[in-house]
Design an enzyme around this catalytic site. Structure first.
Site, PDB file in Angstrom:
ATOM      1  N   ARG A 185      -1.193  -0.084  42.344  1.00  0.00           N
ATOM      2  CA  ARG A 185      -2.594  -0.299  41.933  1.00  0.00           C
ATOM      3  C   ARG A 185      -2.627  -0.485  40.425  1.00  0.00           C
ATOM      4  NH1 ARG A 185      -5.988   4.743  42.385  1.00  0.00           N
ATOM      5  NH2 ARG A 185      -5.932   4.578  40.123  1.00  0.00           N
TER       6      ARG A 185
ATOM      7  N   HIS B   7      -9.079   3.244  40.180  1.00  0.00           N
ATOM      8  CA  HIS B   7      -9.415   3.338  41.614  1.00  0.00           C
ATOM      9  C   HIS B   7     -10.674   2.523  41.922  1.00  0.00           C
ATOM     10  CE1 HIS B   7     -10.298   4.850  45.570  1.00  0.00           C
ATOM     11  NE2 HIS B   7     -11.453   5.307  45.132  1.00  0.00           N
TER      12      HIS B   7
ATOM     13  N   TYR C  18      -4.574   9.999  34.262  1.00  0.00           N
ATOM     14  CA  TYR C  18      -3.592  10.649  35.142  1.00  0.00           C
ATOM     15  C   TYR C  18      -2.339   9.814  35.409  1.00  0.00           C
ATOM     16  CZ  TYR C  18      -6.234   7.801  38.526  1.00  0.00           C
ATOM     17  OH  TYR C  18      -6.853   6.773  39.163  1.00  0.00           O
TER      18      TYR C  18
HETATM   19  C1  LIG Z   1     -13.535  10.275  54.864  1.00  0.00           C
HETATM   20  C2  LIG Z   1     -13.499  10.111  53.373  1.00  0.00           C
HETATM   21  N1  LIG Z   1     -13.028  11.086  52.596  1.00  0.00           N
HETATM   22  C3  LIG Z   1     -12.980  10.918  51.253  1.00  0.00           C
HETATM   23  C4  LIG Z   1     -13.432   9.774  50.670  1.00  0.00           C
HETATM   24  C5  LIG Z   1     -13.371   9.582  49.148  1.00  0.00           C
HETATM   25  N2  LIG Z   1     -12.321   8.609  48.825  1.00  0.00           N
HETATM   26  C6  LIG Z   1     -12.634   7.358  48.505  1.00  0.00           C
HETATM   27  S1  LIG Z   1     -11.277   6.440  48.194  1.00  0.00           S
HETATM   28  C7  LIG Z   1     -10.243   7.745  48.445  1.00  0.00           C
HETATM   29  C8  LIG Z   1      -8.750   7.585  48.283  1.00  0.00           C
HETATM   30  C9  LIG Z   1      -8.172   6.582  49.200  1.00  0.00           C
HETATM   31  O1  LIG Z   1      -6.852   6.300  48.830  1.00  0.00           O
HETATM   32  P1  LIG Z   1      -6.002   5.285  49.661  1.00  0.00           P
HETATM   33  O2  LIG Z   1      -6.184   5.539  51.119  1.00  0.00           O
HETATM   34  O3  LIG Z   1      -4.611   5.342  49.148  1.00  0.00           O
HETATM   35  O4  LIG Z   1      -6.664   3.878  49.362  1.00  0.00           O
HETATM   36  P2  LIG Z   1      -6.761   3.107  47.960  1.00  0.00           P
HETATM   37  O5  LIG Z   1      -8.124   3.450  47.419  1.00  0.00           O
HETATM   38  O6  LIG Z   1      -5.669   3.592  47.078  1.00  0.00           O
HETATM   39  O7  LIG Z   1      -6.641   1.673  48.283  1.00  0.00           O
HETATM   40  C10 LIG Z   1     -10.981   8.877  48.770  1.00  0.00           C
HETATM   41  C11 LIG Z   1     -10.380  10.194  49.041  1.00  0.00           C
HETATM   42  C12 LIG Z   1     -13.928   8.760  51.525  1.00  0.00           C
HETATM   43  N3  LIG Z   1     -14.343   7.577  51.066  1.00  0.00           N
HETATM   44  N4  LIG Z   1     -13.939   8.942  52.875  1.00  0.00           N
END
Ligand SMILES: Cc1ncc(C[n+]2csc(CCOP(=O)(O)OP(=O)(O)O)c2C)c(N)n1
Ligand SMILES: [Mg+2]
Length: 350
Positions: free
Chosen positions: A257, A261, A270
């Site tokens: 990435r 985020h 971080y």
């Molecule tokens: C069920 C749920 N829990 C928590 C969140 C908050 N949240 C948004 S993005 C994220 C991290 C996701 O990381 P990843 O699966 O690696 O996807 P990336 O964003 O890195 O593409 C979290 C915890 C959410 N959207 N949905």
């Protein structure tokens, strides 16, 4: 009897186009065509420039928030190019490249991130809106794949998620079902090494995410997610397996990435700057450009023209987004209940 230690699981990373822009293996006939190279390269740049523009809109108060796909464009673009029209796409929020190829307009993606849910509905009939709750879309995709199987249709369901999502129960449940019911499902993990600020090493003790397929009894594959050509080859095979009742596939696309985020994040707080800098050299557009330079004598001038044309195309969409009627804030109260509970009625009254 001693229980044997977990053995190391060997999942090589498939690569066809290396970071120097050299093709390492033979390509399928479609992938050999240089017209297709130009089409794919153009789309990768379309996605990147759209992404940049969306961030600029957010920074100037014209978009609510936005999840960039910087550095991860090849995964989603390859998905968009390898899906057939009647396959079902169940995306997550970094799938701009595939959504655009499926027919979603840029203005609708902006409308969604601008806070208007109507933007989610500009997808082809078969497809789902981009999923924000983490991993729930994989269970929906297993449901879709079950329906396709029951109807005996030679169609595949394809869903995407992040590395963090692969730690959620929904992910394992969906994969388990895909294995035991032999579903026509392809799940692509965009392993960008981060789940917001949680690095992969704190996310899982698994050496690879592809090996999560083993317990579900499905095929697992690891691929260089910065290599558009390797992505295409792996996806073509996985989708064909699904369409011809040969079972489900889990694809781990390894990338990085290169962005925050979302626009609500600051990864410099971080992430290791050196690690990010190293990942920068591996990103998908640079190596694709090297291929074009080496094989098609791609020039700076051609690059400049391409970017200019794409910027014009994007600007028209941005203007269309900016001229949309703003949504009525009361709508968030209007459609959830037939009769509004007291506390919400009070809030609306304020
Ligand atoms: C069920 C749920 N829990 C928590 C969140 C908050 N949240 C948004 S993005 C994220 C991290 C996701 O990381 P990843 O699966 O690696 O996807 P990336 O964003 O890195 O593409 C979290 C915890 C959410 N959207 N949905
Ligand atoms: Mg991630």
């Amino acid at each position: 009897m001693a229980i044997a230690h977990t053995q190391t699981l060997d999942y090589p990373i498939h690569q066809v186009l290396n970071p120097q822009g050299e093709l390492l293996g033979s390509l399928s006939s479609t992938l050999q065509q240089t017209e297709f190279w130009l089409k794919a390269y153009t789309h990768l740049w379309r996605t990147r420039l759209f992404d940049q523009r969306a961030i600029a809109l957010q920074r100037t108060g014209q978009l609510g928030t936005y999840a960039s796909c910087l550095g991860q464009e090849a995964i989603s673009a390859a998905i968009g190019f390898s899906l057939q029209q009647n396959d079902v796409f169940i995306p997550y929020y970094r799938d701009q490249a595939a959504q655009l190829l499926r027919g979603t307009q840029m203005r609708s993606i902006l409308q969604f991130w601008g806070g208007d849910e109507w933007g989610s509905f500009d997808a082809p009939d078969y497809d789902f809106p981009a999923c924000i709750p983490i991993a729930t879309q994989i269970t929906h995709a297993a449901g879709v794949a079950t329906a396709l199987k029951l109807k005996h249709q030679a169609q595949a369901a394809l869903s995407t998620c992040g590395d963090g999502a692969s730690s959620r129960g929904d992910f394992y449940e969906a994969l388990n079902l895909a294995g035991v019911w032999h579903l026509p499902l392809v799940v692509v993990i965009n392993n960008n090494q981060w789940a917001i600020s949680v690095p992969l090493s704190q996310q899982t003790a698994c050496e690879t995410l592809a090996q999560k397929a083993i317990a579900a009894g499905i095929l697992g594959v690891r691929v260089d997610g910065n290599d558009f050509f390797a992505m295409m080859m792996v996806l073509d095979e996985a989708l064909e397996r699904a369409r011809s009742s040969k079972g489900a596939t889990l694809i781990e696309a390894v990338t990085y990435r290169l962005c925050d985020h979302t626009t609500a994040d600051d990864m410099s707080r971080y992430a290791n700057a050196k690690e990010k800098e190293q990942a920068q050299h591996l990103e998908p557009l640079i190596r694709f450009r090297k291929l074009l330079e080496q094989q098609m004598r791609w020039t700076n001038e051609q690059q400049h023209t391409l970017e200019q044309e794409l910027r014009q195309e994007i600007e028209l969409e941005v203007q269309a987004y900016l001229s949309l009627e703003p949504v009525n804030p009361d709508d968030m109260f209007n459609y959830l209940y037939s009769e509004l509970p007291k506390d919400l009625a009070q809030q609306r009254g304020v």
